[in-house]
Design a protein around this motif. Structure first.
Motif, PDB file in Angstrom:
ATOM      1  N   ARG A 132      91.609   4.270  31.316  1.00  0.00           N
ATOM      2  CA  ARG A 132      92.776   3.173  31.013  1.00  0.00           C
ATOM      3  C   ARG A 132      92.670   2.659  29.527  1.00  0.00           C
ATOM      4  N   VAL A 133      94.073   2.550  28.788  1.00  0.00           N
ATOM      5  CA  VAL A 133      94.097   2.221  27.549  1.00  0.00           C
ATOM      6  C   VAL A 133      93.245   0.987  27.195  1.00  0.00           C
ATOM      7  N   GLU A 134      93.318  -0.053  27.938  1.00  0.00           N
ATOM      8  CA  GLU A 134      92.630  -1.184  27.604  1.00  0.00           C
ATOM      9  C   GLU A 134      91.321  -1.067  27.534  1.00  0.00           C
ATOM     10  N   VAL A 135      90.678  -0.127  28.434  1.00  0.00           N
ATOM     11  CA  VAL A 135      89.042   0.070  28.539  1.00  0.00           C
ATOM     12  C   VAL A 135      88.940   0.754  27.333  1.00  0.00           C
ATOM     13  N   LEU A 136      89.759   1.704  27.180  1.00  0.00           N
ATOM     14  CA  LEU A 136      89.393   2.636  25.863  1.00  0.00           C
ATOM     15  C   LEU A 136      89.251   2.065  24.427  1.00  0.00           C
ATOM     16  N   ALA A 137      90.417   1.215  24.353  1.00  0.00           N
ATOM     17  CA  ALA A 137      90.534   0.392  23.053  1.00  0.00           C
ATOM     18  C   ALA A 137      89.253  -0.415  22.862  1.00  0.00           C
ATOM     19  N   GLU A 138      88.836  -1.019  24.091  1.00  0.00           N
ATOM     20  CA  GLU A 138      87.607  -1.974  24.032  1.00  0.00           C
ATOM     21  C   GLU A 138      86.364  -1.138  23.595  1.00  0.00           C
ATOM     22  N   LYS A 139      86.280  -0.107  24.222  1.00  0.00           N
ATOM     23  CA  LYS A 139      85.112   0.708  24.085  1.00  0.00           C
ATOM     24  C   LYS A 139      84.928   1.425  22.514  1.00  0.00           C
ATOM     25  N   MET A 140      86.184   1.513  22.128  1.00  0.00           N
ATOM     26  CA  MET A 140      86.348   2.234  20.736  1.00  0.00           C
ATOM     27  C   MET A 140      86.352   1.049  19.671  1.00  0.00           C
ATOM     28  N   GLY A 141      86.396  -0.261  20.141  1.00  0.00           N
ATOM     29  CA  GLY A 141      86.404  -1.278  19.162  1.00  0.00           C
ATOM     30  C   GLY A 141      87.657  -1.378  18.548  1.00  0.00           C
ATOM     31  N   VAL A 142      88.786  -0.971  19.052  1.00  0.00           N
ATOM     32  CA  VAL A 142      90.246  -0.971  18.158  1.00  0.00           C
ATOM     33  C   VAL A 142      91.204  -1.573  19.178  1.00  0.00           C
ATOM     34  N   THR A 143      92.369  -2.006  18.780  1.00  0.00           N
ATOM     35  CA  THR A 143      93.504  -2.456  19.633  1.00  0.00           C
ATOM     36  C   THR A 143      94.097  -1.484  20.164  1.00  0.00           C
ATOM     37  N   LYS A 144      95.045  -1.940  21.370  1.00  0.00           N
ATOM     38  CA  LYS A 144      95.590  -1.108  21.976  1.00  0.00           C
ATOM     39  C   LYS A 144      96.977  -0.718  21.107  1.00  0.00           C
ATOM     40  N   GLY A 145      97.335  -1.200  19.967  1.00  0.00           N
ATOM     41  CA  GLY A 145      98.319  -0.892  19.018  1.00  0.00           C
ATOM     42  C   GLY A 145      97.906   0.466  18.299  1.00  0.00           C
ATOM     43  N   GLY A 146      96.660   0.727  18.212  1.00  0.00           N
ATOM     44  CA  GLY A 146      96.395   1.929  17.823  1.00  0.00           C
ATOM     45  C   GLY A 146      96.291   3.112  18.683  1.00  0.00           C
ATOM     46  N   PHE A 147      96.201   2.798  19.785  1.00  0.00           N
ATOM     47  CA  PHE A 147      96.735   3.796  20.931  1.00  0.00           C
ATOM     48  C   PHE A 147      98.123   4.338  20.750  1.00  0.00           C
ATOM     49  N   TYR A 148      99.011   3.074  21.038  1.00  0.00           N
ATOM     50  CA  TYR A 148     100.483   3.369  21.024  1.00  0.00           C
ATOM     51  C   TYR A 148     101.151   3.968  19.476  1.00  0.00           C
ATOM     52  N   ARG A 149     100.459   3.932  18.644  1.00  0.00           N
ATOM     53  CA  ARG A 149     100.792   4.571  17.292  1.00  0.00           C
ATOM     54  C   ARG A 149     100.438   6.223  17.501  1.00  0.00           C
ATOM     55  N   ARG A 150      99.546   6.636  18.253  1.00  0.00           N
ATOM     56  CA  ARG A 150      99.405   7.967  18.746  1.00  0.00           C
ATOM     57  C   ARG A 150      99.899   8.644  19.882  1.00  0.00           C
ATOM     58  N   PHE A 151     100.049   7.527  20.831  1.00  0.00           N
ATOM     59  CA  PHE A 151     100.408   8.326  22.187  1.00  0.00           C
ATOM     60  C   PHE A 151     101.622   7.371  22.544  1.00  0.00           C
ATOM     61  N   ARG A 152     102.609   8.331  23.285  1.00  0.00           N
ATOM     62  CA  ARG A 152     103.920   7.504  24.135  1.00  0.00           C
ATOM     63  C   ARG A 152     103.403   6.396  24.874  1.00  0.00           C
ATOM     64  N   ASP A 153     102.282   7.117  25.830  1.00  0.00           N
ATOM     65  CA  ASP A 153     101.839   6.220  26.703  1.00  0.00           C
ATOM     66  C   ASP A 153     100.825   6.826  27.626  1.00  0.00           C
ATOM     67  N   ARG A 154     100.180   6.338  28.636  1.00  0.00           N
ATOM     68  CA  ARG A 154      98.934   6.893  29.075  1.00  0.00           C
ATOM     69  C   ARG A 154      98.785   8.310  29.381  1.00  0.00           C
ATOM     70  N   ARG A 155     100.291   8.664  29.976  1.00  0.00           N
ATOM     71  CA  ARG A 155     100.525  10.191  30.408  1.00  0.00           C
ATOM     72  C   ARG A 155     100.142  10.901  29.234  1.00  0.00           C
ATOM     73  N   ALA A 156     100.820  10.694  28.270  1.00  0.00           N
ATOM     74  CA  ALA A 156     100.550  11.677  26.866  1.00  0.00           C
ATOM     75  C   ALA A 156      99.336  11.821  26.594  1.00  0.00           C
TER      76      ALA A 156
END
Length: 187
Positions: free
Chosen positions: A27-51
């Protein structure tokens, strides 16, 4: 850090979480927390969880296919030496993280077409390479393919079945199975 390496960090974190808790745990939230980053960092790199999931599957698929290709070439001069090398590599050191990822992806493949396609691609490559080595040893296509399946299922099955054995007992069992799988009439 480049965008590509940052994206790969997300993929690596996703694969680790997949190994730990299955596809539902990625899950994006879980990964962001474990990586110590925000969910915004995820969405700059991936369109969505499926990507992200697709990138995880492609990374795993490409890595496993490349690995078996390299392993088949690195084992030695003869086909028999190459088969011995593959057995040795997969049976001497347990990669618990790799096994956990493999099992989680196979479980995921039961309900997801993209995961099933990745698993089929990896299985096809592994069986093709091992079957080819047996064919070069003089086995018919049917016998080479059957031995390839036996070898492949042995390699992955032994990593699950022998976990509680003593190292000596496990080594003896693996050696006995390998001897059987490598019996070839020399012409």
């Amino acid at each position: 850090m480049t965008d590509e390496s940052a994206s790969q960090d997300w993929v690596s974190a996703g694969l680790a979480e997949l190994a730990r808790g299955g596809i539902e745990a990625v899950r994006v939230e879980v990964l962001a927390e474990k990586m110590g980053v925000t969910k915004g960092g995820f969405y700059r790199r991936f369109r969505d969880r499926r990507a992200l999931l697709d990138a995880m599957l492609e990374t795993w698929r490409a890595g496993r296919v490349t690995a078996i290709e390299r392993q088949a070439e690195a084992g030695g001069e003869s086909e028999l030496d190459r088969l011995r090398g593959i057995i040795k590599l997969y049976s001497e050191r347990a990669n618990t993280q790799g096994i956990a990822i493999e099992l989680a992806i196979r479980q995921w493949a039961r309900t997801d077409g993209m995961a099933a396609a990745a698993v089929a691609s990896v299985d096809t490559a592994r069986l093709k390479i091992v079957g080819s080595l047996y064919r070069k040893l003089g086995f018919s296509t049917a016998d080479a393919d059957a031995r390839g399946v036996l070898l492949y299922t042995f390699l992955f099955g032994q990593s699950l079945l022998f976990l509680n054995e003593t190292p000596r007992r496990r080594a003896n069992l693996v050696a006995a199975c390998a001897k059987f799988l490598l019996e070839v009439e020399q012409k």
